[in-house]
Structure formats: structure tokens, C-alpha cells
Scaffold this motif. Structure first.
Motif, PDB file in Angstrom:
ATOM      1  N   UNK A   1       0.831  -1.208   0.000  1.00 42.13           N
ATOM      2  CA  UNK A   1       0.000   0.000   0.000  1.00 42.13           C
ATOM      3  C   UNK A   1       0.864   1.256   0.000  1.00 42.13           C
ATOM      4  N   UNK A   2       1.864   1.280   0.865  1.00 44.06           N
ATOM      5  CA  UNK A   2       2.754   2.444   0.941  1.00 44.06           C
ATOM      6  C   UNK A   2       3.492   2.664  -0.367  1.00 44.06           C
ATOM      7  N   UNK A   3       3.937   1.587  -0.984  1.00 42.91           N
ATOM      8  CA  UNK A   3       4.656   1.690  -2.255  1.00 42.91           C
ATOM      9  C   UNK A   3       3.772   2.313  -3.330  1.00 42.91           C
ATOM     10  N   UNK A   4       2.529   1.836  -3.446  1.00 34.18           N
ATOM     11  CA  UNK A   4       1.637   2.357  -4.476  1.00 34.18           C
ATOM     12  C   UNK A   4       1.235   3.807  -4.195  1.00 34.18           C
ATOM     13  N   UNK A   5       1.026   4.145  -2.932  1.00 40.49           N
ATOM     14  CA  UNK A   5       0.681   5.524  -2.585  1.00 40.49           C
ATOM     15  C   UNK A   5       1.838   6.476  -2.908  1.00 40.49           C
ATOM     16  N   UNK A   6       3.059   6.026  -2.635  1.00 40.66           N
ATOM     17  CA  UNK A   6       4.223   6.858  -2.958  1.00 40.66           C
ATOM     18  C   UNK A   6       4.360   7.039  -4.466  1.00 40.66           C
ATOM     19  N   UNK A   7       4.098   5.969  -5.212  1.00 44.67           N
ATOM     20  CA  UNK A   7       4.130   6.086  -6.676  1.00 44.67           C
ATOM     21  C   UNK A   7       3.100   7.090  -7.177  1.00 44.67           C
TER      22      UNK A   7
ATOM     23  N   UNK B   1       2.827  11.803   0.196  1.00 43.80           N
ATOM     24  CA  UNK B   1       3.844  11.785   1.243  1.00 43.80           C
ATOM     25  C   UNK B   1       3.411  10.734   2.263  1.00 43.80           C
ATOM     26  N   UNK B   2       4.143   9.625   2.319  1.00 41.13           N
ATOM     27  CA  UNK B   2       3.660   8.438   3.027  1.00 41.13           C
ATOM     28  C   UNK B   2       4.537   8.119   4.232  1.00 41.13           C
ATOM     29  N   UNK B   3       3.860   7.808   5.345  1.00 45.25           N
ATOM     30  CA  UNK B   3       4.521   7.335   6.564  1.00 45.25           C
ATOM     31  C   UNK B   3       3.888   6.004   6.963  1.00 45.25           C
ATOM     32  N   UNK B   4       4.718   5.016   7.253  1.00 45.96           N
ATOM     33  CA  UNK B   4       4.248   3.702   7.705  1.00 45.96           C
ATOM     34  C   UNK B   4       4.616   3.537   9.181  1.00 45.96           C
ATOM     35  N   UNK B   5       3.653   3.091   9.980  1.00 44.89           N
ATOM     36  CA  UNK B   5       3.865   2.914  11.416  1.00 44.89           C
ATOM     37  C   UNK B   5       3.628   1.448  11.778  1.00 44.89           C
ATOM     38  N   UNK B   6       4.564   0.875  12.545  1.00 46.62           N
ATOM     39  CA  UNK B   6       4.407  -0.517  12.960  1.00 46.62           C
ATOM     40  C   UNK B   6       5.086  -0.730  14.299  1.00 46.62           C
TER      41      UNK B   6
ATOM     42  N   UNK C   1      13.182   4.405  -1.193  1.00 47.51           N
ATOM     43  CA  UNK C   1      13.766   5.161  -2.307  1.00 47.51           C
ATOM     44  C   UNK C   1      12.772   6.159  -2.898  1.00 47.51           C
ATOM     45  N   UNK C   2      11.479   5.851  -2.769  1.00 52.15           N
ATOM     46  CA  UNK C   2      10.438   6.757  -3.263  1.00 52.15           C
ATOM     47  C   UNK C   2      10.052   7.811  -2.223  1.00 52.15           C
ATOM     48  N   UNK C   3      10.686   7.763  -1.056  1.00 49.96           N
ATOM     49  CA  UNK C   3      10.420   8.775  -0.042  1.00 49.96           C
ATOM     50  C   UNK C   3       9.555   8.335   1.115  1.00 49.96           C
ATOM     51  N   UNK C   4       9.148   7.064   1.154  1.00 55.75           N
ATOM     52  CA  UNK C   4       8.317   6.577   2.257  1.00 55.75           C
ATOM     53  C   UNK C   4       9.138   6.533   3.539  1.00 55.75           C
ATOM     54  N   UNK C   5       8.556   7.009   4.622  1.00 53.82           N
ATOM     55  CA  UNK C   5       9.197   6.963   5.941  1.00 53.82           C
ATOM     56  C   UNK C   5       8.590   5.833   6.756  1.00 53.82           C
ATOM     57  N   UNK C   6       9.446   4.959   7.270  1.00 57.54           N
ATOM     58  CA  UNK C   6       8.992   3.854   8.107  1.00 57.54           C
ATOM     59  C   UNK C   6       9.338   4.146   9.559  1.00 57.54           C
TER      60      UNK C   6
END
Length: 418
Positions: free
Chosen positions: A15-21, A25-30, A213-218
Motif C-alpha cells: 500500500x505504501x509503495x503504491x501511494x508513494x508512486x 507523502x507516506x509514513x508507515x507505522x508498525x 527510495x520513493x520517499x516513504x518513511x517507516x
């Protein structure tokens, strides 16, 4: 748009990958220390675009009663005084009709076939490797009754244009040569040749790196405390390390999704159905499967992953438990050694994970009544299979684009009172 994705399993990362594409501006929390460390860690490894069926099926209630007396039962019920469990079981039983099975299987096949195309696109654009193979799934029947009962699945596959082949004993051995050693134990099979295999953990970690690489922050190691809603609009997420502001939130927390959504008055009918797996090093390639063999008797998948065999299956309804009973290991060992004798199961790694199951088998993908809150959860045993398609759909919905396939029957609104 700022989008927060909750969960770093295969659903959250795709999901994060597709949203960044899509330019967000995507942040993933786990809460875990990295990607795919819970249910996506050691699943069966099958990517089953064709072998894709709801657990709720005609005859399942009667079979469930018979399974109680089986030593190696595919379904285990450990009942408890749990309102969520009882409600889920009741809804699942209501889906065990021929009419509901046909509807549920058709939409699952629609989503799975879209995910097949989506996974191929991800593989093409990223070049990532994950012990992938494209040699199909062989649903293996030990009895004539099982072979005859597969007619309903063949009908659904044909109706949706999914390639398949009904095989006799020799046909099964042609597809999986190692079965020649146990030819007298099988009567036939159903081959879905477009199915694939692969290590979900490897895939998820490799794709997470591409997402970075696409800018997603984990943000790992963070407990999610609450969804922050103001006047029916998402404002962000509260974690144990402070708030995260965002315009939209996608909940992809698997079995834990309902617990968070309950706080904002949303009832998501997803319940954990525990599965188990063994990972066994291959000692003799001539006695190992080439792809995935689904042992229909025990509902166990035996999959080739590089130099390992992954044996996964069973459905245990026991709440949020992660214990590892030796009896479950015994069932996995029995299936794999009965069909592919020669492997040393003493060297196997034993694992369990909580599959997020809906009563009708189809995941919940789409918007909610809270503006900016989206769901991508409830994929059950098919999270790996449906991940890439589900991610593209939710990315389109968040972005306000029309998805490539119909999503009207995938959202939470299909459940009355949700």
C-alpha cells in the motif's frame, strides 16, 4: 497529500509503495522492528490467483463436526466466551450456502486476478527477487469424492476465465514428478497454472527498500494508541511516541485492525484464524515439490521456496494466541512426509501467525464513513496473493481515481451495521 499507513506487513508495505508512486507523502507505522515480522513472516508461500476460495462453503458445517474427531484436522475450534468470536462464527456459517459461496468466490477471483497483473507490474518495475516461481498450484485429491467435489470450483474458474486443468493421477505426476513415489495415495488434482510461489518475507522487505527510495518513511517500534478524528474527518494517529498528523489514514493492521477501529465506532468483522508453518531445508531435490501442492485432505500447502520447503496450513479459531502446540506441528509433518518422504523434519522451523479473516472470505478494501479513513484488511489466507492488487485499489481510492476493477462490493459498507 500526507497519508499514514498503519501496518508494515505485506499489505501495508505494498500500500505504501503504491501511494508513494501516486505522489503522496507516506509514513508507515508498525510496532515491530521491521517489515513482515508477524503474519507475513513465514506464511505458506503460495500466490494463489486461481486456487482462491472462501473458507465458508457448502458442507463446511458438517465437515467441521467430522474434523473434531480427526487426529490431523484442518480446522480447530478452541471456543471461549468471546462475543467477537461468536459473532464472527455466526456470520461465517450464514455464508456457507451455494449462493453465497458463488458470490464470494467470484469477487475473490476478480481481486486475485487483478493482483496477478499488479504483482507482475511490481516485479517488472522493481526487479526484486524473492525465490519466485511461476509453475502453478496443484490441488491434490486423495479420494474420488474430493475430485468430484471440485466441480463447483471448476465452474467458478470457468465463469471468471481463470485457466485450469483437471488432472488424473499421471497428470499430477507430470506436473509434480516427486509424487511418483506416492502415486497410490492420490487419485487426481486441479491445476491452476497461473499461480505462483515466493517468499513473502523476502518480497516485503525488498519492496520496503524500494518504497524508501520513493520517499516513504517507516517508523518502527511504535505502538498505535488511537485514531484522531475531528468532526468526522481524520486528523492523524496517536502513538506511544506522540501524534502523527495526516490527511488520510489506511488501516492495514491485519487481525488487530478491529481493535483499533472499535475506538471510533467502526465494527470490522475480522477475526484471527491462526495458521501454522514449517520451513524445512531440502535434502533431496528429487523428492521435493516443484511449486505448490495443496493437500486437500488436510488443507495444507507444501511449497518450494528456493532451497527450502514451506509447509503451511490449518485454521485454528482460538483468539489472539501465538502458542505452538506440538499436535499442530505433527499435522504439518504428517502431510509433508506422507506426500514427499525423505525430508528431515527434525531440522524444520515451526511458526504460527494470525490470519485476518472476514466471514465471507473477501478482504475489506475502501473508504469508511469517517472522511480520510480507509481500510485494507481482512485478507485471511490470501494476503500475499491479493496484496499488490489491493494496494493499487486503495491507492486509487485515496487519490480519488477510479480503480481498474469494481470495488463496490469490497468496502465495509457490505456489512449491515458497519
Amino acid at each position: 497529500m500526507k497519508v499514514t499507513v498503519l501496518g508494515a506487513g505485506v499489505i501495508g508495505v505494498t500500500t505504501a509503495y503504491q501511494l508513494a508512486k501516486a505522489g503522496h507523502e507516506v509514513t508507515v507505522v508498525d510496532r515491530q522492528a521491521g517489515p513482515a515480522l508477524e503474519t507475513s513472516f513465514a506464511n505458506a508461500g503460495e500466490v494463489s490467483f486461481g486456487y482462491c476460495s472462501p473458507w465458508a462453503a457448502p458442507g463446511i458445517p458438517l465437515k467441521a463436526v467430522k474434523w473434531i474427531f480427526m487426529k490431523h484436522a484442518p480446522l480447530i475450534l478452541r471456543p471461549r466466551m468471546d462475543r467477537a468470536m461468536l459473532s464472527w462464527l455466526f456470520k461465517m456459517l450464514s455464508n456457507c450456502t451455494s449462493e453465497r459461496y458463488a458470490v464470494n468466490k467470484s469477487r475473490m477471483l476478480r481481486l486475485a486476478d487483478y493482483s496477478r497483473v499488479s504483482l507482475a507490474a511490481v516485479r517488472e518495475e522493481t526487479g526484486i527477487a524473492y525465490d519466485e516461481r511461476m509453475q502453478g498450484t496443484l490441488q491434490l485429491f486423495r479420494t474420488q469424492q474430493q475430485l468430484d467435489a471440485s466441480a463447483k470450483d471448476v465452474k467458478a474458474l470457468a465463469a471468471d476465465g481463470i485457466p485450469y486443468e483437471v488432472l488424473d493421477r499421471d497428470g499430477c505426476i507430470r506436473v509434480e514428478p516427486a509424487l511418483r513415489h506416492v502415486r497410490d495415495k492420490i487419485v487426481g488434482g486441479l491445476l491452476t497454472p497461473k499461480d505462483e510461489t515466493g517468499d513473502c518475507f523476502k518480497f516485503t522487505n525488498a519492496l520496503a527498500a524500494k518504497a524508501v527510495e520513493l520517499g516513504v518513511q517507516f517508523l518502527y517500534g511504535r505502538d498505535i494508541k488511537a485514531l484522531e478524528v475531528d468532526n468526522g474527518q481524520m486528523r492523524g494517529v496517536l502513538t506511544d511516541q506522540g501524534p502523527i498528523r495526516s490527511d488520510a489514514v489506511v488501516v492495514a493492521l491485519g487481525s488487530h485492525s478491529p481493535l483499533l477501529l472499535k475506538q471510533v465506532g467502526i465494527t470490522l468483522p475480522v477475526y484471527p484464524v491462526k495458521g501454522y508453518s514449517l520451513t524445512i531445508p531440502i535434502a533431496d531435490a528429487g523428492r521435493a515439490p516443484e511449486s505448490t501442492v495443496m493437500d486437500e485432505t488436510y488443507k495444507i500447502a507444501i511449497t518450494r521456496l528456493g532451497d527450502r520447503i514451506r509447509v503451511g496450513g490449518m485454521a485454528e479459531i482460538s483468539g489472539y494466541t501465538n502458542d505452538l502446540p506440538l499436535a499442530r506441528r505433527g499435522t504439518l509433518e504428517h502431510s509433508v512426509t506422507d506426500l514427499f518422504p525423505g525430508g528431515d523434519v527434525r531440522q524444520a522451523t515451526f511458526w504460527s501467525g494470525l490470519r485476518p479473516m472476514t466471514p465471507d472470505g473477501t478482504p475489506v478494501i475502501g473508504a469508511t464513513r469517517i472522511r480520510g479513513l480507509f481500510l485494507n484488511a481482512g485478507h485471511g489466507t490470501l494476503g500475499w496473493t491479493m496484496s499488490c492488487g489491493s494496494a493499487r485499489l486503495i491507492s486509487d481510492l485515496v487519490s480519488g481515481r477510479k480503480p481498474d476493477i469494481d470495488t463496490s462490493d469490497l468496502a465495509i459498507h457490505r456489512y449491515a451495521g458497519a
